[in-house]
Design a protein around this motif. Structure first.
Motif, PDB file in Angstrom:
ATOM      1  N   LEU A 244      -1.026   2.128  -1.597  1.00 12.18           N
ATOM      2  CA  LEU A 244      -0.453   1.788  -0.267  1.00 12.18           C
ATOM      3  C   LEU A 244      -1.465   1.869   1.023  1.00 12.18           C
ATOM      4  N   GLU A 245      -2.169   2.888   1.022  1.00 12.33           N
ATOM      5  CA  GLU A 245      -3.075   3.066   2.105  1.00 12.33           C
ATOM      6  C   GLU A 245      -4.071   1.916   2.167  1.00 12.33           C
ATOM      7  N   GLU A 246      -4.877   1.616   0.892  1.00 12.59           N
ATOM      8  CA  GLU A 246      -5.610   0.476   0.803  1.00 12.59           C
ATOM      9  C   GLU A 246      -4.962  -0.731   1.275  1.00 12.59           C
ATOM     10  N   ARG A 247      -3.773  -0.913   0.677  1.00 11.49           N
ATOM     11  CA  ARG A 247      -3.077  -2.150   0.973  1.00 11.49           C
ATOM     12  C   ARG A 247      -2.591  -2.327   2.467  1.00 11.49           C
ATOM     13  N   LEU A 248      -2.273  -1.287   3.142  1.00 12.94           N
ATOM     14  CA  LEU A 248      -2.136  -1.651   4.580  1.00 12.94           C
ATOM     15  C   LEU A 248      -3.334  -1.903   5.385  1.00 12.94           C
ATOM     16  N   ILE A 249      -4.556  -1.216   5.030  1.00 12.13           N
ATOM     17  CA  ILE A 249      -5.734  -1.458   5.745  1.00 12.13           C
ATOM     18  C   ILE A 249      -6.301  -2.889   5.342  1.00 12.13           C
ATOM     19  N   ARG A 250      -6.155  -3.323   4.081  1.00  8.99           N
ATOM     20  CA  ARG A 250      -6.411  -4.454   3.831  1.00  8.99           C
ATOM     21  C   ARG A 250      -5.780  -5.774   4.496  1.00  8.99           C
ATOM     22  N   GLU A 251      -4.427  -5.509   4.626  1.00  4.56           N
ATOM     23  CA  GLU A 251      -3.542  -6.343   5.289  1.00  4.56           C
ATOM     24  C   GLU A 251      -4.098  -6.806   6.827  1.00  4.56           C
ATOM     25  N   GLN A 252      -4.800  -6.068   7.126  1.00  3.34           N
ATOM     26  CA  GLN A 252      -4.960  -6.039   8.754  1.00  3.34           C
ATOM     27  C   GLN A 252      -6.260  -6.932   9.046  1.00  3.34           C
TER      28      GLN A 252
END
Length: 254
Positions: A244-252
């Protein structure tokens, strides 16, 4: 040691086909003896699965057979036991919603992503917002408002122009939808320990509904109290490097 897998799937044809293939290949363990639940579907089905696992303390590994799949891993038939053994775990605390309607009935529900208030009719909602018992906004006129967790901050919250929160942040997002007064209010970031209370003003003329994860809806509410429930933790499993941490960063940065 091979994981004891309990497969579950949404009603979508793709998910049902995947369920048939995977159970034929890996078997199907009774839920009482399972060590992990594998959910086949989209994000909505993952939320259903997490809610269904309350009190069981079983980790859930999702494989995307839906549309976006933010909470899911990629769907691959091969090597599932190995993927499960290597998976990284994320712990999520849900929100607790306590909603009272005009008849005095109180409804309690949990939300992994967000608790939202939405206008029921053509007129904007009028809400009073209090944080930890202190009035912070005497009147918020809007189409609705929500409180989102970090895991849910890229869902409805992001669509309403709310902030994306790092998964490990002890923060909640309070976001308004189409705020009219205060004009274009951008919302607030609150400590995870905060208790948020919405009081519906002029509820007979401007009715409002409350909703937890688009699963538990309460119409004609007069007040809604939202807080993070640290006594409950949902266990999600992700492939290494795709948590989730990587996904939240990537989403931005898309």
């Amino acid at each position: 040691m091979q994981p004891k897998i309990r497969f579950t799937a949404s009603k979508a044809p793709a998910a049902q086909s995947a369920l048939a293939r995977l159970t034929a290949r890996y078997g199907q363990t009774d839920l009482r003896r399972a060590s992990v639940v594998v959910a086949l579907g989209g994000d909505g089905f993952m939320l259903e699965t997490l809610h269904a696992q309350s009190g069981r303390d079983l980790p859930v590994y999702g494989m995307n057979c839906g549309t976006i799949g933010f909470l899911m891993n990629a769907y691959i038939d091969d090597g599932l036991p190995e993927r499960l053994q290597l998976a990284e775990e994320a712990l999520l605390n849900p929100l607790s919603m306590q909603a009272e309607n005009v008849r005095g009935k109180v409804t309690n529900a949990l939300a992994v992503n967000e608790v939202s208030l939405l206008r029921q009719g053509p007129q904007a909602a009028r809400l009073r917002v209090s944080i930890d018992g202190r009035e912070r906004m005497a009147e918020l006129v809007c189409d609705g408002a929500l409180v989102a967790t970090p895991a849910g901050s890229t869902a409805y919250n992001y669509s309403a122009h709310g902030a994306i929160l790092p998964i490990g942040a002890d923060v909640l997002a309070l976001t308004a939808m189409s705020a009219f007064r205060p004009r274009r209010w951008r919302g607030a970031l609150l400590p995870k320990t905060a208790e948020v209370r919405f009081d519906v003003l002029d509820s007979d003329k401007r009715p409002v509904m409350a909703d937890a994860d688009s699963r538990n809806s309460v119409r004609d509410v007069i007040s809604v109290v939202v807080r993070s429930n640290s006594e409950i933790s949902y266990r999600l499993l992700f492939d290494p490097g795709h948590g989730l941490e990587e996904r939240l960063i990537r989403e931005q940065f898309v």
